[in-house]
Design an enzyme around this catalytic site. Structure first.
Site, PDB file in Angstrom:
ATOM      1  N   GLN A 147     -21.690 -50.151 -38.842  1.00  0.00           N
ATOM      2  CA  GLN A 147     -21.708 -50.098 -40.175  1.00  0.00           C
ATOM      3  C   GLN A 147     -20.761 -49.660 -41.043  1.00  0.00           C
ATOM      4  O   GLN A 147     -19.624 -48.989 -40.781  1.00  0.00           O
ATOM      5  CB  GLN A 147     -22.984 -49.046 -40.253  1.00  0.00           C
ATOM      6  CG  GLN A 147     -23.179 -47.833 -39.354  1.00  0.00           C
ATOM      7  CD  GLN A 147     -22.315 -47.114 -39.902  1.00  0.00           C
ATOM      8  OE1 GLN A 147     -21.880 -47.227 -41.046  1.00  0.00           O
ATOM      9  NE2 GLN A 147     -21.967 -45.372 -39.031  1.00  0.00           N
TER      10      GLN A 147
ATOM     11  N   SER B  86     -19.634 -45.126 -45.256  1.00  0.00           N
ATOM     12  CA  SER B  86     -19.330 -44.067 -45.662  1.00  0.00           C
ATOM     13  C   SER B  86     -17.845 -43.962 -45.876  1.00  0.00           C
ATOM     14  O   SER B  86     -17.564 -45.034 -45.314  1.00  0.00           O
ATOM     15  CB  SER B  86     -19.278 -42.728 -44.517  1.00  0.00           C
ATOM     16  OG  SER B  86     -20.278 -42.014 -44.213  1.00  0.00           O
TER      17      SER B  86
ATOM     18  N   SER C  53     -19.252 -46.701 -36.672  1.00  0.00           N
ATOM     19  CA  SER C  53     -19.397 -46.445 -35.331  1.00  0.00           C
ATOM     20  C   SER C  53     -19.808 -47.908 -34.366  1.00  0.00           C
ATOM     21  O   SER C  53     -19.857 -48.747 -35.424  1.00  0.00           O
ATOM     22  CB  SER C  53     -21.733 -45.778 -35.372  1.00  0.00           C
ATOM     23  OG  SER C  53     -21.493 -44.739 -35.837  1.00  0.00           O
TER      24      SER C  53
ATOM     25  N   GLU D 250     -37.268 -47.418 -41.082  1.00  0.00           N
ATOM     26  CA  GLU D 250     -36.601 -47.592 -39.561  1.00  0.00           C
ATOM     27  C   GLU D 250     -35.838 -46.608 -39.694  1.00  0.00           C
ATOM     28  O   GLU D 250     -36.109 -46.323 -37.799  1.00  0.00           O
ATOM     29  CB  GLU D 250     -35.215 -48.785 -39.959  1.00  0.00           C
ATOM     30  CG  GLU D 250     -35.560 -50.009 -40.333  1.00  0.00           C
ATOM     31  CD  GLU D 250     -36.437 -51.180 -39.811  1.00  0.00           C
ATOM     32  OE1 GLU D 250     -37.423 -51.474 -39.919  1.00  0.00           O
ATOM     33  OE2 GLU D 250     -36.849 -51.223 -38.717  1.00  0.00           O
TER      34      GLU D 250
ATOM     35  N   ASN E  48     -29.070 -33.836 -41.478  1.00  0.00           N
ATOM     36  CA  ASN E  48     -30.103 -33.191 -41.843  1.00  0.00           C
ATOM     37  C   ASN E  48     -30.532 -31.888 -42.769  1.00  0.00           C
ATOM     38  O   ASN E  48     -31.661 -32.055 -42.644  1.00  0.00           O
ATOM     39  CB  ASN E  48     -30.812 -32.665 -39.740  1.00  0.00           C
ATOM     40  CG  ASN E  48     -30.683 -32.905 -39.016  1.00  0.00           C
ATOM     41  OD1 ASN E  48     -30.347 -34.523 -39.125  1.00  0.00           O
ATOM     42  ND2 ASN E  48     -31.198 -33.152 -38.063  1.00  0.00           N
ATOM     43  N   GLU E  49     -29.075 -31.773 -43.433  1.00  0.00           N
ATOM     44  CA  GLU E  49     -29.425 -30.963 -44.572  1.00  0.00           C
ATOM     45  C   GLU E  49     -30.245 -32.098 -45.811  1.00  0.00           C
ATOM     46  O   GLU E  49     -30.786 -31.409 -46.465  1.00  0.00           O
ATOM     47  CB  GLU E  49     -28.082 -30.403 -44.952  1.00  0.00           C
ATOM     48  CG  GLU E  49     -27.851 -29.533 -44.113  1.00  0.00           C
ATOM     49  CD  GLU E  49     -27.495 -30.317 -42.729  1.00  0.00           C
ATOM     50  OE1 GLU E  49     -27.017 -31.421 -42.545  1.00  0.00           O
ATOM     51  OE2 GLU E  49     -27.951 -29.021 -42.500  1.00  0.00           O
TER      52      GLU E  49
END
Lengths: 379, 325
Positions: A125, A128, A160, A244, A360-361
């Site tokens: 992917q 970022s 990744s 997803e 997670n934020e």
């Protein structure tokens, strides 16, 4: 409320179990994040694909078994319980493929999906950028119109699998004059070995090149590799992100298997008191995640759209995974510090969980604003 | 596989919720806490008429047949509205009084809601509302006895009026189903705690949207949002454990659900108190009715540690290598 699988689904489970028992490598493959391990995992995908086990939820014509969501969950339970290898094709299968099913052309599906299913083409992917992480919509890598396609320029990062993968997909700014940052983006696929692409592997915490920076210098992408309408990329990327992220990024089977292995380790070590609570909580957490997913799948199968609860899901499994691996390392005592064991590699991988796929934020913001209805504010 | 309440179950839940919303439970709770039981008894009869206690009683004894899923759904609503009284204890009594002559003698009053029951069957467990209960059951080494109630002791939750029981009455049954009663009671507490947690979450979300500081609703601040997101996540992941346990009714599943639901409710209570600030720390403000209950339920019918042990013992037994194929 019914938690029993249909007879047909149980037959499917038995078939998967038997196949896995006969095929899962007896010794673990080398780390996915090494050249040797990447190749071994690619070969494993081919072995799965040969008997149509690599993408069970896809239509048969692309190499799948038309398995519905429940059967996919069953397969995942069996897959991870059998101690089968990590999935090198995960990025493509869980992020790109659903986008192609919803927004791709027939030609794209026929061309891209079969080699994805066999591991012949592994996807990375490319979301970022150095200055666009949580605020992804502020990305600045450009796609400029040219004859028969687009020219990409800019830099992507934290990509990744890109160190060893073949192709990548991501968002690029194609219409810089659009009024809002998340408008004017285009979703494209490109070849990591195309002229103008420089891949610089990045060592994650343990030094292994689990991701890479991508430098793009006039990289040509033909029109056939644009997904959906140019300029509509954000919406296309996000339309699948919710569903997803919620149900297919990390299946419960993974954590049920990991929690069972943790309990096994605890028992081997003589059931030490200091880990008792954490072992129990890991087992309960994995069961909670499994049942939560069956409830979500039941709603999905009745036609409900899954939305911001996907964010809750991501926070839950990433924290469960980390807690579980931390407990395992504590149980291993001095050995826990040793790099290269299954548990230490799993721990390093788990450390990334609360960061990737939306920190997670950001997920907590989404839960608070979209699920609980709290007012938007400054991040 | 369809792990969702069906239309009938949803309608049952909705009607209970509507009835309890109209009942103005905070006023009832405050009267009950003072030992004034009149409004609480009236509400109790309506809960009984809705069929709640019948969900733990087989049809041959006048109940609706044993329906743990429906019971859990009902207790989520009872917790959400913080209905006072020995609700869980009455369910436990209904399960304990299974022997046909006992069932015939005691269950009609419980099912109709004219009689409340209380029980002291777990070690260190308190009986609730012995002063209001007509049927008081105590566990003794030789079985189940009728008991008399001692003086009321204050609980952290003023609506939980604790009464010691003296097993000085008739021996009812030398071997009643204590284990089954404990399972049903824990399931009911888990559901009640989950409902308490959801009420705390809803009230706190509403409050932080209303309350402004620094020129903005405090609910727009990330520190506040993230605590609420964590509370919501804890509750939403306790919910499937609760209903999974109701489906299986295995003691280990019920213990895990009880542990998780009570922890989630307690986490939510801490968050609710913190985000309300000083107003939340007053007895006068209605939030206190749920805050204190979340703490009390955490140890009622089994501490977190006891529940974890029940779960763990079962998990280790069922996953023991010798049992594997």
């Amino acid at each position: 409320m019914d938690l029993t699988h249909s007879e047909a689904d149980e037959e499917f489970r038995a078939e998967a179990r038997a196949w896995l028992r006969a095929h899962v490598p007896r010794t673990p493959l080398p780390s996915l994040e090494t050249a040797e391990g990447f190749a071994a995992h690619r070969a494993w995908e081919a072995e799965l694909a040969a008997d149509r086990w690599s993408v069970v939820s896809w239509p048969q014509r692309y190499g799948g078994r038309d398995a519905g969501l429940l059967r996919w969950l069953v397969f995942e339970e069996e897959y991870w319980a059998a101690g089968a290898p990590g999935r090198v094709g995960q990025n493509g299968v869980s992020l790109l493929a659903p986008t192609l099913f919803d927004h791709g052309t027939q030609e794209q599906r026929a061309r891209v999906l079969p080699p994805m299913a066999t591991g012949e083409v592994v996807w990375a992917q490319a979301w970022s950028e150095p200055e666009a992480g949580s605020d992804l919509a502020s990305l600045t890598s450009r796609a400029v119109r040219t004859d028969g396609g687009w020219l990409l320029n800019g830099q992507k990062t934290w990509s990744s699998r890109a160190a060893f993968a073949d192709r990548a997909f991501g968002l690029f700014r194609s219409h810089p004059d659009a009024p809002k940052p998340h408008q004017g983006l285009t979703y494209l696929m490109f070849d990591l070995r195309a002229p103008g692409v420089t891949v610089r592997p990045i060592g994650r915490l343990d030094g292994r090149p689990a991701f890479a920076e991508l430098f793009l210098d006039d990289v040509f992408v033909p029109d056939e590799d644009v997904i959906g309408e140019p300029g509509r990329g954000w919406r296309i990327a996000m339309s699948t992100a919710g569903n997803e992220r919620g149900l297919t990024l990390r299946s419960p089977g993974r954590f049920l298997a990991a929690a069972a292995r943790l309990a096994e380790l605890w028992r081997e070590r003589g059931c030490p008191e200091h880990a008792r609570t954490r072992v129990a909580d890991a087992l309960i957490g994995a069961r909670a995640y499994q049942l939560f997913t069956y409830a979500a799948a039941s709603r999905f199968l009745e036609g409900e759209r899954l939305g911001p609860e996907s964010s809750m899901n991501k926070v839950f499994w990433s924290e469960l995974d980390l807690a579980l691996h931390e407990t395992a390392l504590d149980l291993l005592d001095g050995e826990g510090e040793t790099a290269g064991s299954d548990w230490s590699e799993g721990y390093v991988f788990a450390l990334a969980g609360p960061i990737y796929a939306g920190t997670n934020e950001i997920q907590r913001d989404i839960v608070a604003e979209r699920l609980l209805g709290l007012p938007k504010g400054r991040r | 596989m369809r792990f969702l309440p069906d239309a009938e179950q949803r309608a049952f839940t909705d009607s209970l919720h509507a009835m309890l919303t109209a009942a103005d439970t905070p006023a009832v709770i405050r009267e009950w806490s003072r030992g004034d039981h009149a409004s609480g008894r009236a509400l109790w009869r309506r809960v009984a008429r809705a069929g709640v206690f019948g969900l733990a009683v087989p049809e041959e004894h006048g109940g609706l047949g044993r329906h743990p899923v429906e019971l859990a759904l009902a207790f989520v609503e009872l917790g959400r509205h913080a209905v006072p009284g020995p609700l869980v204890e009455t369910v436990a009594a209904a399960v304990l009084l299974a022997d046909p002559p006992l069932a015939k003698r005691f269950l009609p009053g419980l099912l109709a809601g004219t009689d409340l029951a209380t029980t002291a069957v777990v070690p260190n467990g308190h009986a609730l509302d012995g002063d209001a209960a007509a049927v008081r059951l105590a566990r003794i080494p030789g079985g189940l006895r009728l008991a008399s109630a001692g003086p009321v002791r204050r609980s952290l939750d003023p609506a939980r009026r604790l009464t010691p029981l003296a097993p000085d009455g008739e021996l009812l049954d030398p071997g009643p189903p204590f284990g089954l009663a404990l399972t049903w009671a824990r399931l009911a507490v888990a559901a009640q705690a989950l409902g308490v947690g959801f009420a705390l979450l809803d009230r706190t979300v509403a409050y932080v949207c209303r309350r402004s500081q620094f020129g903005a609703p405090v609910g727009s601040f990330q520190a506040v949002k993230h605590r609420l997101a964590d509370a919501a996540t804890a509750l939403e992941f306790a919910r499937p454990l609760l209903f999974g346990a109701a489906v299986s009714l295995r003691p280990a599943d019920v213990a895990a659900a009880k542990l998780t639901a009570c922890e989630a409710a307690y986490t939510t209570a801490r968050t609710a108190l913190q985000l309300h600030g000083a107003i939340g720390y007053t007895a006068e403000y209605d939030l206190s009715l749920w805050l204190t209950k979340a703490r009390a339920l955490r140890t009622a019918w089994g501490t977190p540690e006891e529940c974890r042990e029940v779960f763990l013992e079962d998990a280790l037994r069922t996953s023991a290598p010798s049992d594997s194929p």
